[in-house]
Scaffold this active site. Structure first.
Site, mmCIF file in Angstrom:
data_model
loop_
_atom_site.group_PDB
_atom_site.id
_atom_site.type_symbol
_atom_site.label_atom_id
_atom_site.label_comp_id
_atom_site.label_asym_id
_atom_site.label_seq_id
_atom_site.Cartn_x
_atom_site.Cartn_y
_atom_site.Cartn_z
ATOM 1 N N GLY A 86 0.851 -1.187 0.000
ATOM 2 C CA GLY A 86 0.000 0.000 0.000
ATOM 3 C C GLY A 86 0.887 1.237 0.000
ATOM 4 N N TRP A 89 -8.030 1.218 -3.029
ATOM 5 C CA TRP A 89 -9.479 1.368 -2.922
ATOM 6 C C TRP A 89 -9.890 2.708 -2.315
ATOM 7 C CZ3 TRP A 89 -12.690 -3.586 -1.662
ATOM 8 C CH2 TRP A 89 -12.216 -4.663 -2.425
ATOM 9 N N GLU A 101 -14.556 16.757 3.508
ATOM 10 C CA GLU A 101 -15.234 15.577 4.044
ATOM 11 C C GLU A 101 -15.640 15.866 5.474
ATOM 12 O OE1 GLU A 101 -13.473 11.708 3.078
ATOM 13 O OE2 GLU A 101 -12.307 12.736 1.563
ATOM 14 N N HIS A 122 -17.278 2.792 8.602
ATOM 15 C CA HIS A 122 -17.649 3.908 7.727
ATOM 16 C C HIS A 122 -19.174 3.970 7.681
ATOM 17 C CE1 HIS A 122 -17.890 6.591 4.307
ATOM 18 N NE2 HIS A 122 -16.580 6.749 4.360
ATOM 19 N N ARG A 182 -17.044 10.639 12.069
ATOM 20 C CA ARG A 182 -17.486 9.391 11.451
ATOM 21 C C ARG A 182 -18.148 8.431 12.437
ATOM 22 N NH1 ARG A 182 -12.929 7.016 7.608
ATOM 23 N NH2 ARG A 182 -13.587 8.638 6.173
ATOM 24 N N HIS A 228 -14.185 -0.363 8.365
ATOM 25 C CA HIS A 228 -13.425 0.437 7.405
ATOM 26 C C HIS A 228 -11.952 0.561 7.748
ATOM 27 C CE1 HIS A 228 -12.865 3.475 4.328
ATOM 28 N NE2 HIS A 228 -12.514 4.390 5.206
ATOM 29 N N ARG A 267 -10.611 8.154 13.530
ATOM 30 C CA ARG A 267 -9.797 8.827 12.512
ATOM 31 C C ARG A 267 -10.599 9.853 11.709
ATOM 32 N NH1 ARG A 267 -8.855 7.995 7.220
ATOM 33 N NH2 ARG A 267 -9.931 5.985 7.083
HETATM 34 C C1 SIN Z 1 -14.043 8.176 2.101
HETATM 35 O O1 SIN Z 1 -13.781 8.494 0.955
HETATM 36 O O2 SIN Z 1 -15.105 8.393 2.662
HETATM 37 C C2 SIN Z 1 -13.010 7.436 2.876
HETATM 38 C C3 SIN Z 1 -11.965 8.362 3.261
HETATM 39 C C4 SIN Z 1 -11.203 7.834 4.417
HETATM 40 O O3 SIN Z 1 -11.457 6.745 4.912
HETATM 41 O O4 SIN Z 1 -10.348 8.558 4.897
#
Ligand code: SIN
Length: 501
Positions: free
Chosen positions: A12, A45, A114, A228, A272, A329, A364
């Site tokens: 990764g 991903w 986000e 998530h 989150r 997630h 996170r």
């Molecule tokens: C997302 O695109 O929602 C995932 C981003 C992340 O896990 O940091």
């Protein structure tokens, strides 16, 4: 038997960054991955993007800490924030030439937002950022004279001698092949296979965490498994990036009502863990939750063409709302490391999702995982050079008994996932966590009995998954405080739920 200055396990972004940094220092680097295609890593991903510090590094730091429910390690966050923009620019932009999306009018980077970010500061390529980073990264390393990448090659066990790590046993031979390394860097990713529904690629069995823990390294924050909030709720879950909410989509319950404002002042952009629990509560009480993308400024298919394509693949009509549910997630904890990725064992480093740097604390912040992998990978790779491999006695991996039928691992995995889903999910009951520990301990004992005389990869993956699951259950049962991703159901809540039944 092989020798290398640096052995990196995993391909990764964190493993690639460690390999790059070490190779830039002139070290010989052997990178191994059990994936048949090295890009089959969680990084590939990743959707939303990679965060920068935006216009306000201090604001970024505060967002990370606030999202973590004030549990992130401030010194670790400082390291991330201080190194974020230079790492992105040096490696992703200048070295790999990643073409992040640009604003069509200004031709400047098109930063997105986000949840729990106080400004637009996330670089992205559509909502497929990971693959646009990882694939050029692997090509670059493939061409690097100091780096060799071995695919379809699993690390089975670390080679240790007098408290020091000297490499790993690979599964390239029936009873394992030793690779002696001056330094070993674990970058094995997450734990998605421990749960029925995950956004991770298959094979995310916590290998690095288990191998390090079995060798005696410390682990930390293992109870903080992040779910998530918006994975597709159908049979094959796929992620619907938080960027979709960042750009204005809304969550609605089975009655078509928007509910997030009742749970948190930041509504859909709350941390989150808060959104994930709210989504699950609404699914439980109203039957379903959908992501309403009609409120985006641009049509969904134009704003997120790759997610629209995914929806089409799954016959999802986004005009009537996309059914979503929480899904495992990311593990915020892992192998305990310092600000250079050093573990508590000499000559062993861990980076990326398998490591616990302290940046994420109990929860996170979105789009900090690629960044953490990049920053810590580079720091670990730089730090790890300069140690010559020292061949020592390699462990004796016996392979004298017949292979187990394939259903053996499948059945045990099924049991393990049932325990994790039921007892170590979004809401955790102290009595059930104690029960989970008992079941997982027994399961690990059964797997250990077989592994003594067989070296099949699926058995080692099962062993790694059961060790990691046990570490999660122990940490969870040992933490009575609800914080971030670790939500402990109180006696009052239990009484109220029983009354409702
Ligand atoms: C997302 O695109 O929602 C995932 C981003 C992340 O896990 O940091």
């Amino acid at each position: 038997m092989r020798e290398t200055e640096i052995l990196v396990v995993g391909t990764g972004i964190a493993g690639c960054a460690a390999a790059l940094a070490a190779a830039r220092e002139g070290a010989n680097v052997l990178v191994v991955t059990k994936a048949e295609r090295p890009e089959d890593a969680s990084s590939d991903w990743a959707q939303g993007g990679i965060s920068t510090t935006g216009t306000d590094p201090e604001g970024f730091k505060q967002d990370i800490i606030a999202a973590s429910a004030d549990t992130a390690d401030e010194a670790a966050v400082d390291v991330l924030v201080k190194n974020a923009d230079s790492a992105v620019e040096d490696v992703l932009v200048d070295t790999l030439g990643v073409e992040f999306d640009l604003d069509s009018e200004t031709e400047e980077f098109d930063y997105t937002r986000e949840a729990a970010h106080s400004e637009k500061r996330i670089l992205h390529v559509d909502a497929s950022t990971g693959k646009h980073i990882l694939r050029p990264f692997l090509h670059y390393l493939d061409d690097h004279e100091n780096v060799e990448i071995l695919e379809d090659t699993a690390a089975l066990q670390l080679i240790t001698h007098e408290g020091r790590v000297h490499g790993a046993m690979l599964d390239t031979e029936k009873t394992g092949e030793p690779v002696f390394a001056g330094t070993t860097v674990l970058a094995t990713g997450g734990i998605g296979d421990l749960y029925e529904r995950s956004t991770n690629p298959a094979g995310s069995t916590g290998d690095g965490i288990a191998m390090a823990a079995l060798a005696g390294a410390d682990v930390a924050d293992m109870e903080f498994v992040q779910f998530h909030p918006t994975a597709y709720a159908g049979e094959e879950p796929f992620l619907l990036s938080e960027a979709v909410r960042g750009e204005g989509s809304l969550l609605r319950n089975g009655a078509g009502e928007r509910f997030m404002p009742d749970y948190h002042p930041d509504a859909e952009l709350a941390p989150r863990d808060v959104v994930a629990r709210a989504v699950q509560d609404e699914i439980d009480s109203t039957g379903e939750v959908t992501l309403d993308v009609s409120t985006l400024d641009e049509p969904f298919a134009e704003a997120f063409p790759d997610l629209a394509a995914k929806c089409e693949e799954h016959d999802v009509d986004w005009d009537s709302g996309i059914p979503v549910a929480p899904c495992e997630h990311f593990l915020c904890g892992g192998v305990d490391v310092d600000d250079r990725g050093k573990t508590t064992l000499d000559r062993l480093y861990a980076v990326g999702e398998c490591a616990r740097t302290g940046v994420h604390g109990a929860n996170r912040l979105a789009s900090t995982s690629l960044l953490e992998g990049l920053v810590w990978g580079l720091r670990a790779g730089e730090d790890a050079v300069g140690v010559e491999p020292e061949p020592v006695e390699a462990p004796d991996l016996l392979d004298r008994d017949p292979d187990l039928p394939p259903r053996f691992a499948a059945e045990k995995f099924h049991r393990l996932r049932r325990v994790m889903d039921e007892y170590l999910g979004l809401r955790r009951d102290p009595t059930e966590m104690a029960r989970a520990q008992g079941v997982l301990r027994r399961l690990k004992g059964e797997v250990d009995a077989y592994i003594r005389t067989r070296t099949a990869r699926d058995l080692y993956e099962l062993r790694n998954a059961s060790v990691t699951a046990l570490l999660i259950s122990r940490a969870a049962a040992g933490n009575e405080e609800s914080v971030g991703c670790h939500y402990v159901v109180s006696e009052d809540e239990k009484a109220a739920a029983t009354a409702d039944d």
